[in-house]
Every structure is written in C-alpha cells, then in structure tokens.
Design a protein around this motif. Structure first.
Motif, PDB file in Angstrom:
ATOM      1  N   PHE A 181       0.728  -1.247   0.031  1.00 29.12           N
ATOM      2  CA  PHE A 181       0.011  -0.048  -0.015  1.00 29.12           C
ATOM      3  C   PHE A 181       0.756   1.109  -0.307  1.00 29.12           C
ATOM      4  O   PHE A 181       0.914   1.865   0.957  1.00 29.12           O
ATOM      5  N   GLY A 182       1.385   1.462  -1.167  1.00 24.32           N
ATOM      6  CA  GLY A 182       1.961   2.763  -1.439  1.00 24.32           C
ATOM      7  C   GLY A 182       1.270   4.003  -1.322  1.00 24.32           C
ATOM      8  O   GLY A 182       1.466   5.126  -0.499  1.00 24.32           O
ATOM      9  N   PHE A 183       0.068   3.673  -1.693  1.00 32.01           N
ATOM     10  CA  PHE A 183      -1.143   4.524  -1.628  1.00 32.01           C
ATOM     11  C   PHE A 183      -2.318   4.251  -0.431  1.00 32.01           C
ATOM     12  O   PHE A 183      -2.615   2.897  -0.475  1.00 32.01           O
ATOM     13  N   GLY A 184      -2.554   5.163   0.348  1.00 29.96           N
ATOM     14  CA  GLY A 184      -3.500   4.886   1.494  1.00 29.96           C
ATOM     15  C   GLY A 184      -4.373   5.953   1.915  1.00 29.96           C
ATOM     16  O   GLY A 184      -4.940   6.713   1.086  1.00 29.96           O
TER      17      GLY A 184
ATOM     18  N   LYS B 256       7.085  -4.058 -21.767  1.00 31.13           N
ATOM     19  CA  LYS B 256       6.310  -2.748 -21.704  1.00 31.13           C
ATOM     20  C   LYS B 256       5.804  -2.585 -20.385  1.00 31.13           C
ATOM     21  O   LYS B 256       4.835  -3.056 -19.506  1.00 31.13           O
ATOM     22  N   PRO B 257       6.838  -1.782 -19.721  1.00 32.45           N
ATOM     23  CA  PRO B 257       6.925  -1.706 -18.072  1.00 32.45           C
ATOM     24  C   PRO B 257       5.691  -0.725 -17.750  1.00 32.45           C
ATOM     25  O   PRO B 257       5.884   0.420 -18.005  1.00 32.45           O
ATOM     26  N   SER B 258       4.963  -1.303 -16.839  1.00 31.16           N
ATOM     27  CA  SER B 258       4.104  -0.533 -16.202  1.00 31.16           C
ATOM     28  C   SER B 258       4.397   0.824 -15.613  1.00 31.16           C
ATOM     29  O   SER B 258       3.586   1.714 -15.361  1.00 31.16           O
ATOM     30  N   CYS B 259       5.531   0.350 -14.761  1.00 33.49           N
ATOM     31  CA  CYS B 259       6.070   1.367 -13.606  1.00 33.49           C
ATOM     32  C   CYS B 259       6.552   2.355 -14.605  1.00 33.49           C
ATOM     33  O   CYS B 259       6.615   3.461 -14.194  1.00 33.49           O
ATOM     34  N   MET B 260       7.010   2.282 -15.691  1.00 34.36           N
ATOM     35  CA  MET B 260       7.786   3.374 -16.574  1.00 34.36           C
ATOM     36  C   MET B 260       7.074   4.585 -16.983  1.00 34.36           C
ATOM     37  O   MET B 260       7.305   5.815 -16.795  1.00 34.36           O
TER      38      MET B 260
ATOM     39  N   VAL C 269       4.250   5.797 -15.865  1.00 32.48           N
ATOM     40  CA  VAL C 269       3.745   6.447 -15.090  1.00 32.48           C
ATOM     41  C   VAL C 269       4.266   7.426 -14.002  1.00 32.48           C
ATOM     42  O   VAL C 269       3.820   8.344 -13.700  1.00 32.48           O
ATOM     43  N   CYS C 270       5.747   7.135 -14.160  1.00 37.23           N
ATOM     44  CA  CYS C 270       6.657   7.883 -13.084  1.00 37.23           C
ATOM     45  C   CYS C 270       6.712   9.303 -13.951  1.00 37.23           C
ATOM     46  O   CYS C 270       6.920   9.656 -14.591  1.00 37.23           O
TER      47      CYS C 270
ATOM     48  N   CYS D 259       4.857   4.099  -9.251  1.00 39.94           N
ATOM     49  CA  CYS D 259       5.519   3.093  -9.818  1.00 39.94           C
ATOM     50  C   CYS D 259       5.185   1.714  -9.284  1.00 39.94           C
ATOM     51  O   CYS D 259       4.941   0.837  -9.673  1.00 39.94           O
ATOM     52  N   MET D 260       4.874   1.766  -7.797  1.00 34.09           N
ATOM     53  CA  MET D 260       4.838   0.528  -6.966  1.00 34.09           C
ATOM     54  C   MET D 260       3.239   0.193  -6.988  1.00 34.09           C
ATOM     55  O   MET D 260       3.047  -0.867  -7.412  1.00 34.09           O
TER      56      MET D 260
END
Ligand code: SF4
Ligand code: SF4
Lengths: 410, 255
Positions: A54-57, B79-83, B85-86, B113-114
């Motif tokens: 949960f990086g977002f909370g 296709k990095p979903s993290c990239m 969005v940063c 990214c997390m």
C-alpha cells in the motif's frame, strides 16, 4: 468586541472570547497534526501505516476526495461567470474558499506523502509527458494559483483593508477579470480532475482500476470529472449548512440552495448512469480478459462488495433521484441527506480506486492484504481539516462572504 | 505506450521444477546490491527484497500435496507499467539489453510506480539505510546506496553488465556480442540447484533462448501484456496455471 471594526458592516458575530475558544479547539488538531508532520518529515514514511503493498493509502484517498469535493469552486464559477447563472452569486464566494482550502490542503498532504519532499519540484523540471501524474502536478499547482487569485479579492473586501485606496482598486480590478480566471480555472480543473481518474485508469497491471477508453484517456478520466462536478455543489451545501448551524444565522437563501442541489442531482444522475455502465462493462469485458471474475475483486469486510453497492445504489442512484425530484429536494432535511450520501459515494469511489486496487492480489498465488492507516496519517489528515476550519472561521468572521446574510437575518 | 524492443534482450529463465526455495538468490541479491540489513524485519511488507521467493501450492491434501518455489526478480517488462507512470522520468528501459533502470537521485518517492507494477517488484526505502559498523567494507563499489524515500528494484545487476562490457573492450572483443557467461547476475551465480539461467533471449545460441521457446515455458501474467523478460519453466501443469489468472474453463499453456 475588540475586533468590531474588522467585522463586516451590519452583521452579527459571536464574542471574541467564544471565537478564541473555538480556535483553541481547532488548534488542538492543528498541533497534533503538526507533530505528526514533524515525525514524518524527520523520520521518514516508515512512521506511517503504508507499506510495499500500500504505497497509496489514507492520504491519497483524502487528497482525491477533497479535490473532488472542492470541485464546486470551478464548476460553480463556470456556471456563474461563463453560463451567467446570476443567482449563484449568493454562494460563489463560499465555493471559492472551499476550493482553495481543499486544493491547498491536498498539496500540503502531497508534500508529506512523497518520500523526497525536497525534490517535489522535479515534477516541473524533469516532467515525463506520458505520466498522468505529471499532468496532475502541473494542473493542480496552476489551479491552486488561480484559486489564490480568486480568494485574494475576497480578503481585500474586508472592511478595514478596503479603506485603503490601493487595495480597494486592486480588489475591484480582480473582480473585473474574474470571468477570465473562472475560464482558466475551469479548463485546468477539467484536466486535472480527469488526470486523477486517468492515473488509476491507466494501471493496466491492476485490473481493479484499469479501464480502456478512447484516444489517450481511459474512461475513468471522464468518470472522475463527472463525479467531481456532481459532488462539489453538494459539498458546498453541506459546508454552508454546517456554518449555519454553528453560527445560528441564515447565510444563503433557499432558492440558491435548491438550485445548487438541483445542479448536483442532475450531474449525479448523469455520472451514475455512466458509472453503472462502466462497472458492467468492466465486470463483463475487462475482467474476463484478464482472467478474473467479478467475485475475485472483493475480499472480507474491508474490501467487500458492500462498498460497490453502497457507492452505486445508496450513494449514487438514491441521492440522484432525491436531488432531481423537486418535491423531495424542497424538504431540506432530505436535500442535505442526499447531499451527504452523494459526497460519501464519491469518497468511497476514491478509496476503492486507490486502496482496493493495491490490495487486490494480481498474481494468482499472491494474497489479499489489509491496510490500516496509523496515527501519523490520521493526525496529518485531521490537521488539514482543522486548517480548513481555521481559515473558514476567520473568513466568515471578517469577510463579507454571503451577500444576503444581512437581509436574511434582519 | 509503445512497446520497447531492443536488439539484445537480457533475460532469465527459472526452472521451477529445480528450485528448492533455499533463498540463496535472495541473500546473494541483498549482498550484491547493497541492501542494508533491516533492524526489524518482522514486517515483511517493509523489507527490501528485490528478489523474492514465493511459495506456491497446489492446494491439495497429503499425499497429493505439492509445492513449488518461484523466485521473482523485476521482470524487466517489455512494456513496463512502472515506467510510463513515473512523473519525473526516473525509470527508463534501456535500448541496449532491455533492462529497466531506476535513477535514484531523480526519484521523488511518489510510489506511483509501485501501484502500477503488478509483480510487486518495486520497493520503497521506508527507513534510512544503516550498516552495522565495519560492514560498510562489504559494500559493492559499483552499486549506489539508496537514501530513505526513494523507490528501488532489481536491475539484473546491470553494473555487472557494464563490467562485462568493459572487460570485453579491454580484451579487444565486441562489447555488444558478449559470451553467454560474461554477464551473470548475482542471484543466478548463487543458485546451488542450477534452476536459474541467464542470457540473451534474442540469441539462439543462449540457453535462455532455447528454454524460453520450450513448450513448458511461461511468463507471469502474460495476458496483461507486460511482456516480461523473465521466463519460468515447469512440467507441472498446476504450476503453470498459477503463472497467470486462468479462468476455470481455460486450458493451460503447454498442456
Ligand atoms: S516487473 Fe514491475 S518494476 Fe519491473 S519492469 Fe515490470 S512493471 Fe516495472
Ligand atoms: S516513486 Fe520514484 S520512480 Fe516511482 S514513480 Fe515515483 S518518482 Fe518515479
């Protein structure tokens, strides 16, 4: 009353002693929150209840919720200055202040929420044009500036300040350009409300929030705009009611309140129609494509289906009907209840889109996790509420916010 | 977002039928990549495990009970979903090898990214890293230590890639045509059971190429379209079924 000279002409305010007592009460929460903020900034986010899942909370839910509820500012401004619905002048000042408080409050929380607050400006310096968050960062700061520009002339209307010739003219000039700022504000808000929705809608690795859509935006982009403008006017009504209860005065006339309720209701009906369609399309199209079923999206009490039904039916369809039907809207108790349900629904939406999205185990062998915010998150969130209460109290006491107050209470 | 292709695609294939879940890869990774020891690791959701071994089970009772262990590094998604969005471009997919990098001094710690990574491969520095006295001598010199408040993740030990290229250059070889064993991440080198393989997924001469093309090879959550550069391999159907979200009616890949 020692501060009598500062109080707008012809209105009644409580004694300074009582006012200070109230501020002291608000100060308790401010103090607790400041302590929380100090602990977080000095020792890091390890002091919160957040973790790798949960990086977002709570903070993000709070941010998204207040930004949606603060949407009354831009939307009412749009109706008042651009579509020229004149009656809204009775409530426009209040919406501007609420908007300012919500946005500035959200920005304070964001500073706490990022792990490297000193690098907050990187968002402008190294922007990633593909990121919805970049759009949010730009639009929110610009819009917050617009809100300051809209709030300043209200402050300058203070009886003492307004005696100064320069300030008087400044305030006047600000007023003249208000339609321009309302226009800019509308444009900016439209985009960041949307981008906030887009932020979650683009998470293709998170089937709970992911949505397809058209052009570069997922559907959530539009759903967030619609839900924000549907709940904003309702929130303004609630704040107004709270202020009336606390001050024992009538501040806005019934016709204006009912107009706000009607606007809110129509927009909510529009939103909830699309939201239900969206939920249906998600359950029947997107989920099976990701190999998931509707039932797998929910877990226990914390992330149960009850949240979805409450959001869609109790806090969506029902208040939409209540606010749209004139006979129900005219009974003010019901009108406020509907406004409250409307706002609750939007808060639930922002919660599930962020926290439930993270909680849902995407890998088949992973497990659900439950997030519980800790004191540090609560104290700082409450601090923002207290900050809002403080500024609102000062504004109400010393600024002529409600043009009809004198007339309604004479 | 466009799909990032590169000529060389460094990749990993893990034979889940060989992995015993010993955790040597996890330890090797921590040591190699300067991950500070946690004073209290009772909260597993706060530890930094760039390489995490998951336990999978077929859910049946003894004697049909079966387990498998699945080491999970960063998938270095195509296709990095993290990239995307940063907000501050702190993440990039390298054109030369396809490794997804993380620029620590750029990261603002927003953790978007997390939220985006479906593999939980990204970690956040919740605390200041503290090494017990003397232990700083064991730090890997080519790996930067990360401050509190930034996100981090497995990099396929790309400092080793840089070293391998330098060595090749020094020896007069072409750094863009490395031999199979020139560049090996710490986890793969440490694996005692020979379950992990590493190499160029685009090079037919490399073991990983061959293994990735086998019938029993699969990738995690393939249908989401992240296109990982990490492959798994198992002859057991139930294990392959847990690689992606299969609906009851669907046939398993490789069956
Ligand atoms: S596994 Fe996660 S962290 Fe690694 S590249 Fe893919 S999305 Fe990014
Ligand atoms: S935590 Fe860092 S790397 Fe991740 S999205 Fe935010 S700024 Fe980018």
């Amino acid at each position: 009353m020692i501060d009598k000279a500062w109080i707008p002409e012809g209105v009644q305010r409580c004694s300074i002693g009582r006012f200070l007592l109230w501020l002291a009460f608000v100060g308790i929460f401010l103090g607790w929150g400041l302590y929380g903020a100090y602990v977080i900034l000095s020792q890091g986010l390890g002091t919160t209840g957040l973790d790798n899942y949960f990086g977002f909370g709570l903070w993000i839910t709070f941010d998204l919720a207040v930004i949606a509820l603060g949407a009354g500012a831009f939307f009412t401004g749009f109706l008042r200055y651009i579509l020229r619905i004149d009656q809204l002048k009775n409530i426009i000042n209040l919406t501007v202040i609420i908007g300012f408080l919500c946005y500035s409050g959200a920005m304070m929380v964001l500073v706490l929420d990022i792990g490297q607050p000193l690098r907050a400006w990187f968002g402008y310096w190294h922007p990633n044009v593909h990121s919805m968050l970049t759009e949010v960062i730009f639009c929110i700061t610009c819009y917050c500036t617009v809100l300051i520009i809209e709030y300043v002339p209200l402050i300058l209307e203070n009886r003492v300040l307004n005696k100064n010739r320069f300030l008087h003219h400044l305030a006047h000039n600000f007023h003249v350009y208000m339609p321009l700022f309302a226009g800019i504000g509308t444009f900016l808000s439209f985009f960041h409300q949307g981008s906030l929705g887009g932020m979650y809608g683009v998470l293709f690795g998170r089937p709970y929030a992911f949505r397809e859509g058209f052009f570069i935006w997922p559907w959530t982009f539009f759903l967030f705009i619609a839900s924000a403008i549907a709940s904003g006017p309702s929130f303004t009504l609630l704040v107004n009611k709270l202020m009336e209860l606390m001050s024992g005065k009538r501040l806005v006339d019934d016709a204006t309140k009912e107009l706000m309720a009607k606007i809110s209701g129509l927009l909510l009906a529009f939103y909830i129609f699309w939201k239900i369609l969206d939920t249906w399309a998600w359950a029947n199209g997107l989920l099976p494509k990701a190999g998931l079923t509707f039932d797998q999206m929910f877990y226990g009490l914390a992330y149960g289906k009850w949240l979805l039904w409450t959001e869609l039916l109790f806090c969506g369809v029902i208040p939409a009907i209540m606010l749209v039907v004139p006979a129900i809207r005219k009974i003010h108790g019901l009108m406020y209840l509907a406004a409250l349900l409307n706002c609750t629904g939007i808060v639930i939406n922002r919660f599930v889109q962020t926290v439930q999205t993270s909680a849902h185990p995407v890998m088949p062998f992973d497990v659900w996790n439950v997030y519980i915010p800790n004191w540090a998150e609560w104290s700082t969130s409450l601090m923002i509420v207290a900050y809002g209460a403080l500024l609102m109290s000062l504004s109400y006491r010393y600024l002529p916010i409600f043009p009809k107050e004198k007339e309604l209470n004479s | 977002m466009e799909h990032k292709e590169s000529k060389i695609r460094w990749g990993m294939v893990v034979d889940l039928d060989k992995c015993t879940g010993c955790g040597a890869c996890m330890v090797a990774c921590e040591a190699e990549n300067n991950i500070a020891p946690t004073t209290d690791s009772s909260n597993k959701l706060r530890t930094l495990s760039w390489m995490l071994v998951y336990e999978l089970t077929n859910g049946k009772a003894y004697p049909d009970h079966d387990v498998a262990y699945l080491p999970r590094p960063c998938m270095q998604c195509g296709k990095p979903s993290c990239m995307t969005v940063c907000p501050v471009t702190a993440i990039d997919k390298n054109e030369e090898g396809g490794i997804v990098s993380q620029i620590y001094p750029r990261c603002i710690g927003c953790r978007y990214c997390m939220a985006a990574c479906p593999y939980h491969a990204r970690y956040f520095n919740w605390y200041d890293p503290i090494w017990p006295e003397g232990m700083e001598k064991t730090l890997t010199p080519n790996v930067s230590v990360r401050p509190r408040g930034v996100a981090e993740k497995c990099t396929f030990c790309h400092h080793k890639y840089a070293e391998a290229k330098e060595l090749a250059r020094a020896e007069g070889r072409d750094p863009l045509h490395l031999e199979e064993n020139d560049y090996i991440p710490a986890c793969v080198a440490a694996c005692p059971s020979g379950a992990m393989h590493f190499g160029d997924l685009n090079n037919p001469e490399h073991t990983v190429y061959k293994m990735a093309h086998e019938k029993y090879a699969f990738r995690l959550l393939e249908r989401l379209g992240t296109d990982p550069q990490v492959y798994y391999y198992s002859k057991r159907e139930w294990v392959r079924r847990q690689g992606d979200n299969y609906l009851k009616t669907e046939k398993t890949k490789g069956a």
